[in-house]
Design a protein around this motif. Structure first.
Motif, mmCIF file in Angstrom:
data_model
loop_
_atom_site.group_PDB
_atom_site.id
_atom_site.type_symbol
_atom_site.label_atom_id
_atom_site.label_comp_id
_atom_site.label_asym_id
_atom_site.label_seq_id
_atom_site.Cartn_x
_atom_site.Cartn_y
_atom_site.Cartn_z
ATOM 1 N N ASN A 12 49.062 13.681 47.743
ATOM 2 C CA ASN A 12 49.590 13.634 46.567
ATOM 3 C C ASN A 12 48.452 13.256 45.288
ATOM 4 N N GLN A 13 47.602 12.191 45.784
ATOM 5 C CA GLN A 13 46.670 11.899 44.799
ATOM 6 C C GLN A 13 45.688 13.208 44.552
ATOM 7 N N LEU A 14 45.466 14.062 45.481
ATOM 8 C CA LEU A 14 44.644 15.270 45.615
ATOM 9 C C LEU A 14 45.275 15.883 44.237
ATOM 10 N N LEU A 15 46.507 16.126 44.480
ATOM 11 C CA LEU A 15 47.183 16.885 43.521
ATOM 12 C C LEU A 15 47.206 16.474 41.955
ATOM 13 N N GLY A 16 47.050 15.054 42.081
ATOM 14 C CA GLY A 16 46.741 14.502 40.720
ATOM 15 C C GLY A 16 45.553 14.895 40.192
ATOM 16 N N LEU A 17 44.706 14.987 41.107
ATOM 17 C CA LEU A 17 43.055 15.287 40.789
ATOM 18 C C LEU A 17 43.139 16.704 40.258
ATOM 19 N N LEU A 18 43.930 17.575 41.281
ATOM 20 C CA LEU A 18 43.832 19.020 40.924
ATOM 21 C C LEU A 18 44.309 19.215 39.407
ATOM 22 N N ALA A 19 45.188 18.609 39.117
ATOM 23 C CA ALA A 19 46.028 18.755 37.721
ATOM 24 C C ALA A 19 44.901 18.491 36.799
ATOM 25 N N THR A 20 44.215 17.965 36.919
ATOM 26 C CA THR A 20 42.946 17.562 35.742
ATOM 27 C C THR A 20 41.847 18.767 35.837
ATOM 28 N N LEU A 21 41.952 19.577 36.758
ATOM 29 C CA LEU A 21 40.910 20.488 36.737
ATOM 30 C C LEU A 21 41.345 21.702 36.143
ATOM 31 N N PRO A 22 40.372 22.405 35.437
ATOM 32 C CA PRO A 22 40.602 23.606 34.969
ATOM 33 C C PRO A 22 40.724 24.755 35.631
ATOM 34 N N THR A 23 41.385 25.709 35.664
ATOM 35 C CA THR A 23 41.339 27.107 36.538
ATOM 36 C C THR A 23 40.038 27.586 36.891
ATOM 37 N N GLY A 24 39.583 27.571 38.216
ATOM 38 C CA GLY A 24 38.181 28.219 38.465
ATOM 39 C C GLY A 24 37.196 27.073 38.643
ATOM 40 N N GLN A 25 37.424 25.809 38.388
ATOM 41 C CA GLN A 25 36.588 24.469 38.535
ATOM 42 C C GLN A 25 36.369 24.343 40.041
ATOM 43 N N ALA A 26 35.523 23.957 40.640
ATOM 44 C CA ALA A 26 35.318 23.606 42.243
ATOM 45 C C ALA A 26 35.657 22.212 42.250
ATOM 46 N N LEU A 27 36.349 21.813 43.200
ATOM 47 C CA LEU A 27 36.575 20.245 43.698
ATOM 48 C C LEU A 27 35.550 19.598 44.172
ATOM 49 N N PRO A 28 35.383 18.236 43.840
ATOM 50 C CA PRO A 28 34.375 17.481 44.471
ATOM 51 C C PRO A 28 34.052 17.742 45.799
ATOM 52 N N SER A 29 32.900 17.529 46.375
ATOM 53 C CA SER A 29 32.676 17.445 47.941
ATOM 54 C C SER A 29 33.633 16.594 48.609
ATOM 55 N N GLU A 30 33.670 16.772 49.930
ATOM 56 C CA GLU A 30 34.375 15.998 50.695
ATOM 57 C C GLU A 30 33.946 14.458 50.644
ATOM 58 N N ASN A 31 32.768 14.174 50.573
ATOM 59 C CA ASN A 31 32.299 12.913 50.497
ATOM 60 C C ASN A 31 32.873 12.249 49.302
ATOM 61 N N VAL A 32 32.702 12.975 48.051
ATOM 62 C CA VAL A 32 33.094 12.370 46.844
ATOM 63 C C VAL A 32 34.611 12.066 46.894
ATOM 64 N N LEU A 33 35.249 12.969 47.489
ATOM 65 C CA LEU A 33 37.017 12.848 47.494
ATOM 66 C C LEU A 33 37.287 11.861 48.533
ATOM 67 N N SER A 34 36.515 11.627 49.478
ATOM 68 C CA SER A 34 36.778 10.592 50.620
ATOM 69 C C SER A 34 36.575 9.400 50.004
ATOM 70 N N ALA A 35 35.423 9.102 48.999
ATOM 71 C CA ALA A 35 35.308 7.870 48.265
ATOM 72 C C ALA A 35 36.483 7.583 47.288
ATOM 73 N N ARG A 36 36.670 8.593 46.630
ATOM 74 C CA ARG A 36 37.458 8.464 45.249
ATOM 75 C C ARG A 36 38.897 8.367 45.945
ATOM 76 N N LEU A 37 39.290 8.775 46.949
ATOM 77 C CA LEU A 37 40.900 8.910 47.566
ATOM 78 C C LEU A 37 40.935 7.452 48.577
ATOM 79 N N GLY A 38 39.700 6.994 48.966
ATOM 80 C CA GLY A 38 39.714 5.721 49.722
ATOM 81 C C GLY A 38 40.206 6.221 51.130
ATOM 82 N N VAL A 39 39.913 7.362 51.445
ATOM 83 C CA VAL A 39 40.399 7.763 53.018
ATOM 84 C C VAL A 39 39.217 8.479 53.738
ATOM 85 N N SER A 40 39.234 8.775 55.053
ATOM 86 C CA SER A 40 38.420 9.346 55.886
ATOM 87 C C SER A 40 38.197 10.982 55.167
#
Length: 296
Positions: A12-40
């Motif tokens: 659900n948090q990742l969906l919130g992040l996705l909502a802030t990205l314009p179409t065509g933009q890359a998601l942050p790396s797994e390492n960045v997402l792991s730190a940002r979401l506070g999960v493995s």
């Protein structure tokens, strides 16, 4: 907290992040997402895989590209993203609100346990937390008695809430850009817009959203003593004053818009704007509470 609960919360948090990205933009790396979401990273990969499955992102090499905004139906229900104790708390508060519970109401542990689908021990532990504040009293052979509270009690507690939340809001605005709280704020902002669009039929749902929003802000400045009696704050400010049913839909719509202004101030990182938005919203909450007492 069960592992699938952690995953669903992260998704659900990742969906919130996705909502802030314009179409065509890359998601942050797994390492960045792991730190940002506070999960493995394992949980991150599982969440991204579900985005792939639902065609919300596309694979380009090792990266994922945003291709479609998430719909409300894409989110896991809130009840599936919180621990058992949190679920009991939310169910109990909703029970009090929807049943129009008044001082003098008897609370039966067994009936609540059956309704909430948990053991009586979980219910008893939850109710015990209120007993020391004098809001609930244990009665031999007759369960629990909800005693309610006075206006003076509410005002005194409000003063503590106001001081602590303002401190937390300012701390929130100072969080680093990669803090997981910002992703959670994006997700909860989207939920505010969704509820505002359906406010005519779902205005009762504001209580839970209100609770989760303020807990997110207060989480920016953890304090074990505030955490210990935040359930009491929740009871009074997020539920009790709503026993005044007059103009409830209108009041909740106004509060949602105040929350959105509050969120915009937090995102601006302008401390003066945060101070103003926080105080304005809490002043409205205090007024609502006092009006509820005057109409009891």
């Amino acid at each position: 907290m069960k592992s699938d609960t952690v995953f669903k919360q992260a998704f659900n948090q990742l969906l919130g992040l996705l909502a802030t990205l314009p179409t065509g933009q890359a998601l942050p790396s797994e390492n960045v997402l792991s730190a940002r979401l506070g999960v493995s990273r394992t949980t991150v990969r599982k969440a991204i895989a579900l985005l792939d499955q639902r065609e919300l992102v596309s694979r380009v090499g090792k990266t994922r590209i945003a291709v479609a905004p998430a719909t409300p139906a894409a989110h896991f229900p809130v009840t599936e993203t919180v621990s058992t104790s949190e679920q009991v708390e939310n169910q109990f508060m909703e029970w009090m609100l929807r049943a129009d519970t008044k001082p003098g109401t008897l609370i039966n542990e067994l009936e609540l346990a059956r309704e909430f689908n948990v053991g009586t021990t979980v219910i008893r532990e939850f109710l015990n937390r209120f007993q020391r504040f004098g809001l609930i009293e244990k009665r031999r052979k007759s369960g629990w008695l909800f005693k309610g509270f006075t206006q003076d009690f509410g005002i005194e507690l409000f003063e503590i809430r106001q001081m602590f939340e303002l401190r937390s809001a300012l701390a929130f605005a100072r969080l680093p850009k990669n803090a997981s709280a910002w992703t959670k704020l994006n997700a909860i902002e989207l939920q505010h817009h969704e509820l505002l669009d359906t406010i005519d039929t779902k205005f009762h749902d504001f209580s839970d959203l209100d609770n989760r929003f303020h807990r997110l802000i207060n989480g920016a400045s953890p304090n074990r003593f505030i955490d210990d009696f935040y359930d009491i704050i929740t009871l009074i400010f997020h539920y009790h004053y709503q026993w005044n049913k007059r103009d409830e839909r209108v009041r909740n719509a106004v509060a949602i818009r105040e929350h959105l202004d509050y969120i915009a101030a937090l995102k601006s990182r302008d401390l003066e704007k945060v101070n103003s938005a926080c105080n304005q919203h809490l002043a409205s909450a205090r007024t609502t509470m006092l009006e509820a007492f005057s109409r009891k």
